[in-house]
Scaffold this active site. Structure first.
Site, PDB file in Angstrom:
ATOM      1  N   THR A   1       0.844  -1.176   0.000  1.00  9.03           N
ATOM      2  CA  THR A   1       0.000   0.000   0.000  1.00  9.03           C
ATOM      3  C   THR A   1       0.888   1.237   0.000  1.00  9.03           C
ATOM      4  OG1 THR A   1      -0.076   0.146   2.417  1.00  9.03           O
ATOM      5  CG2 THR A   1      -1.729  -1.249   1.343  1.00  9.03           C
TER       6      THR A   1
ATOM      7  N   GLU B   1      -5.032  -4.322  -1.984  1.00  5.71           N
ATOM      8  CA  GLU B   1      -5.237  -5.636  -1.353  1.00  5.71           C
ATOM      9  C   GLU B   1      -6.159  -6.560  -2.140  1.00  5.71           C
ATOM     10  OE1 GLU B   1      -4.776  -2.612   2.082  1.00  5.71           O
ATOM     11  OE2 GLU B   1      -5.505  -2.656   0.016  1.00  5.71           O
TER      12      GLU B   1
ATOM     13  N   LYS C   1     -16.778  14.371   9.659  1.00  4.17           N
ATOM     14  CA  LYS C   1     -17.792  14.206  10.701  1.00  4.17           C
ATOM     15  C   LYS C   1     -17.984  15.539  11.406  1.00  4.17           C
ATOM     16  CE  LYS C   1     -19.636  10.505  13.395  1.00  4.17           C
ATOM     17  NZ  LYS C   1     -19.451   9.109  13.820  1.00  4.17           N
TER      18      LYS C   1
ATOM     19  N   TRP D   1     -22.245  12.845   9.098  1.00  3.11           N
ATOM     20  CA  TRP D   1     -21.254  12.675   8.032  1.00  3.11           C
ATOM     21  C   TRP D   1     -21.499  13.648   6.887  1.00  3.11           C
ATOM     22  CZ3 TRP D   1     -20.823   6.608   7.357  1.00  3.11           C
ATOM     23  CH2 TRP D   1     -20.054   6.110   8.409  1.00  3.11           C
TER      24      TRP D   1
END
Length: 546
Positions: free
Chosen positions: A176, A330, A441, A446
């Protein structure tokens, strides 16, 4: 009955037997053009594998690469896994410190690098503990170091057949980009990548929106634009070889060169992150080739980040057919594609059409996908309820190398947690509304940074935009927009806010979503994979509301 092994070797052998005379071209900006065929490339990969064996590379050894989209990188994609070793493409955009960490953590035994990276490699060498073999790719421009040159290495090898290997042996590893802490290593077996290749081929060849019917009648060309150091180049070097398509490798990314190649090589399909598409649409030389591109109508599959509706519109106007894919390091990477069912009708309303087009899409075969709440319960498919995307598929990495805790965290409940926040639509599509780390947030509610970016990008003066959450004493976080204007365009903070207020009045977003501040800049920072690096922006502007 003997079990037939699902390996990349068996795919490669099939490609050689059936499509051996199909061209593979390397056409870089500096003009070292090479026109080969799958058959010729198959023999060269056998020789390369044999030479690597002579240099002490054996089964299970890891071979790192630092290269652009070259024909040698294409050969390494087949030769290294084919001999039972492990291919490890390094993200050349990462910081030297991260590269040292990754190579040492992976215990790479060989490093094969393009001459462009010779100065960097020389600086890294004293810190690379496991590397015993260095090979350079001079790319027809002369040797940059005293390390063996790859063409000399290939000539020393014999075209010996690849060995029989287990489908459960590791074929590749990748790391990553380390946006949250140190990069994490993921690995993929031959079985995983073979199934990913087969299923991807089914989707690209047969699914509405990606299939090109004319390619069943004559040879079509795929341009490998996705960096091959990024998640297997999204698997397309293997997938389009299996489909028997002609492939073109453009070397280092150069927008002017790419639009020229699309026109001159009649490219029917290519893929990349939104930033790459934007750079093609703003390339100074685009006007020279736009009529030809409009005639060809190449499919451009966007992944790596959300495709803003405005960018999709601009791509359509320039002659591209924009499409969306979704995955991550992944997951090898493809999980979903923005294809259309053969029975569904396209919306006549343009805004609805582009909303459908830019949705994250439907899972491809063998991908089990859900959008869930924090208790792993599926959220309603109402297009409103927000949850996290979790998946299971044969090609999702089973673990992070040497990191049991992060593996347990990612695979909790028997599902791989992507960290992507999305809504589930009634038709089964998903639409990502944010990364878990990027969602804002505010006051316990959200705010989707992606939705705000999409709306701001429709302003005629805006070229690029990133919306970030900035610490706020009262609300916890508030949205701040960082904007790059188009060359010669002007706009004020109030102009952008007024533009967004139209969408408030139309009921598309609530008023409290309006950014607290608009910041204008000349350039947005990018990650090693070409995405906007919000981590840098968050650090840079963390005190802007104090």
């Amino acid at each position: 009955m003997e079990k037939y092994q699902l390996t990349l070797n068996n795919i490669w052998k099939y490609v050689k037997e059936v499509f051996g005379d199909v061209e593979v071209a390397y056409l870089p900006p500096h003009g070292n053009n090479i026109r080969s065929t799958y058959g010729r490339e198959y023999e060269r990969t056998l020789r390369l594998a044999d030479s690597l064996r002579q240099l002490g590379i054996g089964p299970g050894d890891k071979v790192a690469t630092m290269d652009w989209n070259t024909i040698w990188h294409f050969e390494l994609y087949w030769a290294v896994p084919g001999m039972g070793a492990v291919l490890h493409p390094l993200n050349v955009r990462l910081a030297p410190e991260d590269l040292v960490y990754i190579v040492n953590h992976a215990q790479d035994k060989a490093l094969i690098y393009h001459r462009d990276f010779a100065p960097l490699v020389e600086k890294l060498k004293p810190h690379l503990k496991s590397v015993k073999v260095y090979i350079q790719i001079s790319d027809g421009q002369g040797a940059a170091t005293r390390d063996p040159e790859i063409e000399d290495v290939i000539r020393q090898g014999e075209p010996k057949p690849f060995p029989e290997i287990s489908e459960d042996s590791v074929a590749t590893i990748g790391y990553t980009s380390g946006t949250t802490g140190r990069p994490k290593g993921a690995y993929f077996t031959h079985r995983a990548l073979t199934l990913h290749t087969l299923v991807s081929a089914v989707a690209f060849a047969g699914y509405r929106g990606f299939a090109r019917p004319e390619c069943a009648e004559h040879l079509c060309t795929f341009l490998q634009l996705v960096p091959m150091f990024h998640v297997h180049g999204w698997g397309t070097p293997w997938t389009f070889a299996l489909l028997g398509w002609r492939q073109v490798y453009p070397g280092r990314f150069d927008p002017n060169h790419v639009v020229k190649l699309i026109a001159e090589e009649k490219v029917k399909s290519l893929a990349g992150v939104p930033t790459m598409l934007y750079m093609l649409l703003t390339a100074p030389d685009l006007h020279k080739y736009i009529e030809k591109i409009r005639e060809i109508r190449p499919i451009f599959t966007v992944g790596g980040a959300a495709l803003p509706k405005e960018l999709a519109r601009k791509a359509s106007e320039a002659g591209f057919i924009p499409r969306v894919g979704y995955g991550m390091t992944e997951t090898a990477p493809i999980l979903t594609l923005g294809f259309f069912r053969h029975t569904e009708e396209m919306p006549r309303d343009l805004d609805e059409y582009y909303s459908l087009l830019t949705a994250t899409g439907l899972p491809i075969p063998l991908v089990d996908l859900m959008v869930v709440d924090e208790n792993l319960n599926p959220v309603p498919r109402d297009g409103k309820s927000i949850g996290e995307i979790v998946v299971r598929a044969p090609w999702v990495t089973p673990e992070y190398l040497g990191d049991l805790e992060k593996t347990k965290e990612a695979w909790r409940g028997g599902w791989f947690h992507t960290g992507d926040v999305a809504v589930w639509l009634p038709d089964g599509r998903v639409r990502i509304v944010d990364r878990a780390k990027d969602v804002i947030k505010s006051g316990g509610e959200w705010i989707s940074s992606l939705q705000l970016e999409d709306l701001i990008s429709t302003h005629p003066a805006v070229a690029q935009v990133a919306v970030i959450g900035v610490p706020h004493e009262k609300w916890g976080e508030r949205p701040v927009a960082v904007v790059v204007l188009k060359p010669g365009a002007t706009a004020t903070e109030q102009d952008i806010i007024k533009h967004l207020e139209k969408f408030v009045e139309a009921g598309k977003i609530p008023k409290w979503w309006l950014p607290d501040k608009i910041i204008f800049t000349n350039q947005l920072p990018l990650t090693g994979t070409g995405k906007i690096d919000k981590k840098i922006l968050k650090e840079q502007y963390k005190d802007v509301l104090r």
